[in-house]
Design a protein around this motif. Structure first.
Motif, PDB file in Angstrom:
ATOM      1  N   ALA A 393      68.231 -21.973  31.078  1.00 35.86           N
ATOM      2  CA  ALA A 393      67.943 -23.256  31.726  1.00 35.86           C
ATOM      3  C   ALA A 393      69.210 -23.869  32.311  1.00 35.86           C
ATOM      4  O   ALA A 393      69.200 -24.418  33.421  1.00 35.86           O
ATOM      5  CB  ALA A 393      67.300 -24.210  30.720  1.00 35.86           C
ATOM      6  N   ASN A 394      70.298 -23.766  31.568  1.00 40.98           N
ATOM      7  CA  ASN A 394      71.588 -24.292  32.042  1.00 40.98           C
ATOM      8  C   ASN A 394      72.013 -23.575  33.322  1.00 40.98           C
ATOM      9  O   ASN A 394      72.427 -24.195  34.310  1.00 40.98           O
ATOM     10  CB  ASN A 394      72.636 -24.114  30.940  1.00 40.98           C
ATOM     11  N   LEU A 395      71.893 -22.265  33.301  1.00 39.51           N
ATOM     12  CA  LEU A 395      72.276 -21.448  34.460  1.00 39.51           C
ATOM     13  C   LEU A 395      71.418 -21.797  35.676  1.00 39.51           C
ATOM     14  O   LEU A 395      71.924 -21.989  36.784  1.00 39.51           O
ATOM     15  CB  LEU A 395      72.127 -19.965  34.109  1.00 39.51           C
ATOM     16  N   PHE A 396      70.098 -21.890  35.477  1.00 41.08           N
ATOM     17  CA  PHE A 396      69.191 -22.161  36.582  1.00 41.08           C
ATOM     18  C   PHE A 396      69.394 -23.566  37.142  1.00 41.08           C
ATOM     19  O   PHE A 396      69.337 -23.773  38.351  1.00 41.08           O
ATOM     20  CB  PHE A 396      67.735 -21.987  36.119  1.00 41.08           C
ATOM     21  N   ALA A 397      69.576 -24.544  36.241  1.00 35.28           N
ATOM     22  CA  ALA A 397      69.720 -25.938  36.676  1.00 35.28           C
ATOM     23  C   ALA A 397      70.962 -26.114  37.547  1.00 35.28           C
ATOM     24  O   ALA A 397      70.960 -26.901  38.494  1.00 35.28           O
ATOM     25  CB  ALA A 397      69.783 -26.861  35.456  1.00 35.28           C
ATOM     26  N   GLU A 398      72.029 -25.367  37.237  1.00 31.77           N
ATOM     27  CA  GLU A 398      73.240 -25.451  38.053  1.00 31.77           C
ATOM     28  C   GLU A 398      72.974 -24.962  39.475  1.00 31.77           C
ATOM     29  O   GLU A 398      73.487 -25.526  40.449  1.00 31.77           O
ATOM     30  CB  GLU A 398      74.360 -24.618  37.413  1.00 31.77           C
ATOM     31  N   SER A 399      72.168 -23.923  39.593  1.00 32.57           N
ATOM     32  CA  SER A 399      71.863 -23.367  40.913  1.00 32.57           C
ATOM     33  C   SER A 399      70.863 -24.234  41.674  1.00 32.57           C
ATOM     34  O   SER A 399      70.982 -24.424  42.879  1.00 32.57           O
ATOM     35  CB  SER A 399      71.310 -21.948  40.762  1.00 32.57           C
ATOM     36  N   ILE A 400      69.843 -24.734  40.928  1.00 29.97           N
ATOM     37  CA  ILE A 400      68.811 -25.555  41.568  1.00 29.97           C
ATOM     38  C   ILE A 400      69.335 -26.950  41.859  1.00 29.97           C
ATOM     39  O   ILE A 400      68.983 -27.575  42.855  1.00 29.97           O
ATOM     40  CB  ILE A 400      67.557 -25.626  40.665  1.00 29.97           C
ATOM     41  N   GLY A 401      70.198 -27.464  40.961  1.00 27.83           N
ATOM     42  CA  GLY A 401      70.770 -28.796  41.143  1.00 27.83           C
ATOM     43  C   GLY A 401      70.109 -29.884  40.339  1.00 27.83           C
ATOM     44  O   GLY A 401      70.512 -31.048  40.404  1.00 27.83           O
ATOM     45  N   SER A 402      69.081 -29.536  39.546  1.00 27.66           N
ATOM     46  CA  SER A 402      68.398 -30.535  38.717  1.00 27.66           C
ATOM     47  C   SER A 402      67.509 -29.835  37.700  1.00 27.66           C
ATOM     48  O   SER A 402      67.340 -28.615  37.742  1.00 27.66           O
ATOM     49  CB  SER A 402      67.526 -31.452  39.586  1.00 27.66           C
ATOM     50  N   GLY A 403      66.965 -30.651  36.759  1.00 23.31           N
ATOM     51  CA  GLY A 403      65.905 -30.158  35.878  1.00 23.31           C
ATOM     52  C   GLY A 403      66.339 -29.419  34.639  1.00 23.31           C
ATOM     53  O   GLY A 403      65.534 -28.714  34.037  1.00 23.31           O
ATOM     54  N   ILE A 404      67.594 -29.585  34.205  1.00 28.15           N
ATOM     55  CA  ILE A 404      68.035 -28.814  33.044  1.00 28.15           C
ATOM     56  C   ILE A 404      67.226 -29.152  31.797  1.00 28.15           C
ATOM     57  O   ILE A 404      66.835 -28.259  31.032  1.00 28.15           O
ATOM     58  CB  ILE A 404      69.557 -29.010  32.787  1.00 28.15           C
ATOM     59  N   ALA A 405      66.923 -30.420  31.559  1.00 33.40           N
ATOM     60  CA  ALA A 405      66.180 -30.810  30.356  1.00 33.40           C
ATOM     61  C   ALA A 405      64.751 -30.283  30.409  1.00 33.40           C
ATOM     62  O   ALA A 405      64.220 -29.780  29.408  1.00 33.40           O
ATOM     63  CB  ALA A 405      66.183 -32.329  30.196  1.00 33.40           C
ATOM     64  N   THR A 406      64.114 -30.373  31.577  1.00 33.44           N
ATOM     65  CA  THR A 406      62.739 -29.890  31.721  1.00 33.44           C
ATOM     66  C   THR A 406      62.664 -28.379  31.557  1.00 33.44           C
ATOM     67  O   THR A 406      61.773 -27.856  30.872  1.00 33.44           O
ATOM     68  CB  THR A 406      62.168 -30.294  33.096  1.00 33.44           C
ATOM     69  N   LEU A 407      63.600 -27.659  32.179  1.00 34.01           N
ATOM     70  CA  LEU A 407      63.621 -26.198  32.040  1.00 34.01           C
ATOM     71  C   LEU A 407      63.872 -25.792  30.598  1.00 34.01           C
ATOM     72  O   LEU A 407      63.245 -24.852  30.082  1.00 34.01           O
ATOM     73  CB  LEU A 407      64.701 -25.609  32.949  1.00 34.01           C
ATOM     74  N   THR A 408      64.769 -26.482  29.924  1.00 33.89           N
ATOM     75  CA  THR A 408      65.060 -26.186  28.520  1.00 33.89           C
ATOM     76  C   THR A 408      63.818 -26.407  27.657  1.00 33.89           C
ATOM     77  O   THR A 408      63.461 -25.562  26.829  1.00 33.89           O
ATOM     78  CB  THR A 408      66.207 -27.088  28.010  1.00 33.89           C
ATOM     79  N   ALA A 409      63.156 -27.549  27.871  1.00 27.93           N
ATOM     80  CA  ALA A 409      61.956 -27.854  27.090  1.00 27.93           C
ATOM     81  C   ALA A 409      60.837 -26.860  27.370  1.00 27.93           C
ATOM     82  O   ALA A 409      60.102 -26.455  26.466  1.00 27.93           O
ATOM     83  CB  ALA A 409      61.488 -29.270  27.401  1.00 27.93           C
ATOM     84  N   LEU A 410      60.722 -26.422  28.623  1.00 28.38           N
ATOM     85  CA  LEU A 410      59.685 -25.462  28.995  1.00 28.38           C
ATOM     86  C   LEU A 410      59.892 -24.123  28.293  1.00 28.38           C
ATOM     87  O   LEU A 410      58.941 -23.523  27.774  1.00 28.38           O
ATOM     88  CB  LEU A 410      59.684 -25.273  30.514  1.00 28.38           C
ATOM     89  N   GLY A 411      61.136 -23.642  28.273  1.00 30.09           N
ATOM     90  CA  GLY A 411      61.429 -22.396  27.562  1.00 30.09           C
ATOM     91  C   GLY A 411      61.141 -22.513  26.079  1.00 30.09           C
ATOM     92  O   GLY A 411      60.622 -21.581  25.449  1.00 30.09           O
ATOM     93  N   GLN A 412      61.456 -23.670  25.506  1.00 29.41           N
ATOM     94  CA  GLN A 412      61.194 -23.922  24.085  1.00 29.41           C
ATOM     95  C   GLN A 412      59.696 -23.905  23.799  1.00 29.41           C
ATOM     96  O   GLN A 412      59.243 -23.267  22.836  1.00 29.41           O
ATOM     97  CB  GLN A 412      61.772 -25.280  23.699  1.00 29.41           C
ATOM     98  N   VAL A 413      58.926 -24.587  24.627  1.00 25.90           N
ATOM     99  CA  VAL A 413      57.471 -24.643  24.436  1.00 25.90           C
ATOM    100  C   VAL A 413      56.859 -23.249  24.522  1.00 25.90           C
ATOM    101  O   VAL A 413      56.050 -22.854  23.662  1.00 25.90           O
ATOM    102  CB  VAL A 413      56.830 -25.585  25.488  1.00 25.90           C
ATOM    103  N   ALA A 414      57.243 -22.475  25.531  1.00 24.60           N
ATOM    104  CA  ALA A 414      56.679 -21.129  25.698  1.00 24.60           C
ATOM    105  C   ALA A 414      57.041 -20.224  24.535  1.00 24.60           C
ATOM    106  O   ALA A 414      56.184 -19.499  24.007  1.00 24.60           O
ATOM    107  CB  ALA A 414      57.176 -20.518  27.012  1.00 24.60           C
TER     108      ALA A 414
END
Length: 465
Positions: A393-414
């Motif tokens: 999530a950290n890696l992706f958010a840096e490239s996308i420019g936003s959403g680190i918390a949402t991506l992290t939570a999504l990976g956790q939920v899955a």
């Protein structure tokens, strides 16, 4: 983030596909799992004798890891048999029948109570607390045992564990890996968990009602026998006063357990051990009070019945657990140090390679985090791979420019919905065992609602990134 995949990774992936395929077609997976263990060991060591030994060693490892769960389930079943044979169970469940009068009320009541208790003490102790009392009530109002297990499983090991709002072990692991505060992960996970929880539990309930209406799922004597012993025609071993006294004492004792969990911060295995020890004390009390001079013998008899049930239920699960443990913590113990030096375990390597291979956008990022989380959950823990989800999530958010918390939570939920106990068969054993249902059938029942829930949650996450 990526790693060069070896033959071990591809063999493991092939056998995961075979196991899933066999489950879909309702075929036994034992032989496939054993062949998988042998093949992975043979590729790793090049030794036929060592590979054969690895099969046995993997079973020992799996039994060791599962032993505390086997014990607490066996003890709870032994206690339940003691409660039912003396008529105390009838006294305990009578008040609940006033509130739980239909299968629908049983499903939602058990689910919501399970979710609430699991927030504070995690699901396995919650299953033990609820099972002995609420399962017979639900069966008597017409909710099949499989429906009870689904409610416990989806609300406890799904909703409550994936959020983990109170104990906060899961969000701390993912937040640390992503390099953000825990509070941000919890805040971002709330809408995702609401969507996942509502979609999954409602979908499961719709399918459940459909199959009950068609007569595919019914309450039969075998369901009741799974939690009750043979009914004694004369439940007059104890006077009415004694039954009421013990029926009141039992929830007080479990209430004291809950208080102790809060005061002494007991979680996970410690909480389960407290519930198990209390159940043994209750069993001793029932046997000595009801059977007078034969109390010692009856205690042993109930314990034997409980252990027979526990190992009968866990028997088919041990081979598949042994295979999936090779994907994470068990590989080095079972086979040895044959993975590349850069490896973080077969399952985590597969997840990291997937994350490194995809192009980046908000939609692709959300889909990838869900997939990475689900893959890392295949080891049946749910927790072992969520640090990887945070890193990705950290890696992706840096490239996308936003959403680190949402991506992290999504990976956790899955990861936790898949591995924490709703899809991996051996991980959902507590609910399946307490309800007396086949864990593989429970996993099949959960599959479509959970997949639909993950798709809906991923779509919502795309708009929140």
């Amino acid at each position: 983030m990526g790693i060069d995949l070896t033959a071990l990774h591809w063999i493991y992936l092939v056998f995961i596909g075979l196991i899933i395929l066999f489950m879909i077609f309702r075929k036994d997976t034992t032989i496939v799992c054993i062949l998988g263990i042998f093949s992975i060991a043979l590729i790793a060591t090049g030794s036929i004798s060592g590979s054969i030994s690895s099969i046995f060693n993997s079973f020992i490892f799996a039994i060791t890891e599962l032993l505390s769960t086997i014990l607490v389930i066996s003890i709870i079943v032994a206690m339940s048999k003691g409660l039912t044979s003396t008529g105390i169970n009838d006294v305990m469940i009578r008040p609940f029948t006033k509130f739980i009068r239909t299968p629908a009320l049983a499903y939602w009541t058990i689910g919501l109570v399970m979710m609430f208790i699991s927030w504070f003490f995690w699901p396995s102790p919650a299953v033990a607390l609820l099972g002995a009392v609420l399962v017979p009530v639900a069966l008597r109002v017409g909710l099949p045992a499989l429906g009870i297990a689904m409610a416990m499983n989806l609300f406890g090991h799904g909703i409550a564990l994936s959020g983990d709002f109170v104990i906060q072990a899961a969000p701390k692991l993912t937040a640390d890996a992503a390099g953000i505060p825990v509070s941000e992960v919890i805040s971002a996970s709330i809408p995702l968990i609401i969507v996942m929880g509502v979609v999954t539990t409602v979908t499961a309930f719709i399918f459940l009602k459909r199959d009950m209406k068609k007569g595919i799922l019914t309450v039969d004597s075998s369901s009741l026998a799974a939690i009750d012993p043979e009914q004694d025609s004369s439940l007059d071993l104890l006077s009415s006063r004694w039954k009421k006294a013990i029926a009141i004492l039992i929830p007080l004792l479990f209430g004291a357990d809950i208080t102790a969990m809060v005061l002494f911060d007991l979680q996970g295995g410690d909480a389960t051990a407290l519930i198990g020890g209390t159940s043994i004390i209750i069993l001793l009390l029932i046997s000595l009070a009801a059977y007078k001079g034969k109390g010692l013998e009856k205690t042993t008899s109930f314990m034997i019945d409980g252990f027979q049930f526990g190992f009968k239920v866990f028997g088919p699960v041990i081979p598949i657990a042994a295979f999936f443990y090779l994907g994470d913590s068990g590989f080095q113990t079972i086979i040895g140090d044959f993975l590349p030096a850069t490896s973080h375990g077969i399952v985590n390597d597969l997840g990291a390679s997937l994350a490194a291979a995809v192009p980046l956008s908000k939609a692709v990022g959300a889909i990838t985090l869900t997939t990475v989380g689900a893959i890392t959950g295949l080891d049946g823990s749910g927790f072992s791979g969520i640090s990887l989800a945070g890193s990705v999530a950290n890696l992706f958010a840096e490239s996308i420019g936003s959403g680190i918390a949402t991506l992290t939570a999504l990976g956790q939920v899955a990861a936790i919905w898949v591995g924490g106990g709703t899809l991996v068969p051996w991980a959902l054993i507590p609910a399946a065992a307490i309800c007396g249902v086949d864990p593989f059938e429970l996993a099949r029942r959960n599959l479509l609602p959970v997949v639909i829930g993950l798709i809906a949650t991923t779509i919502v996450a795309m708009f929140l990134i």
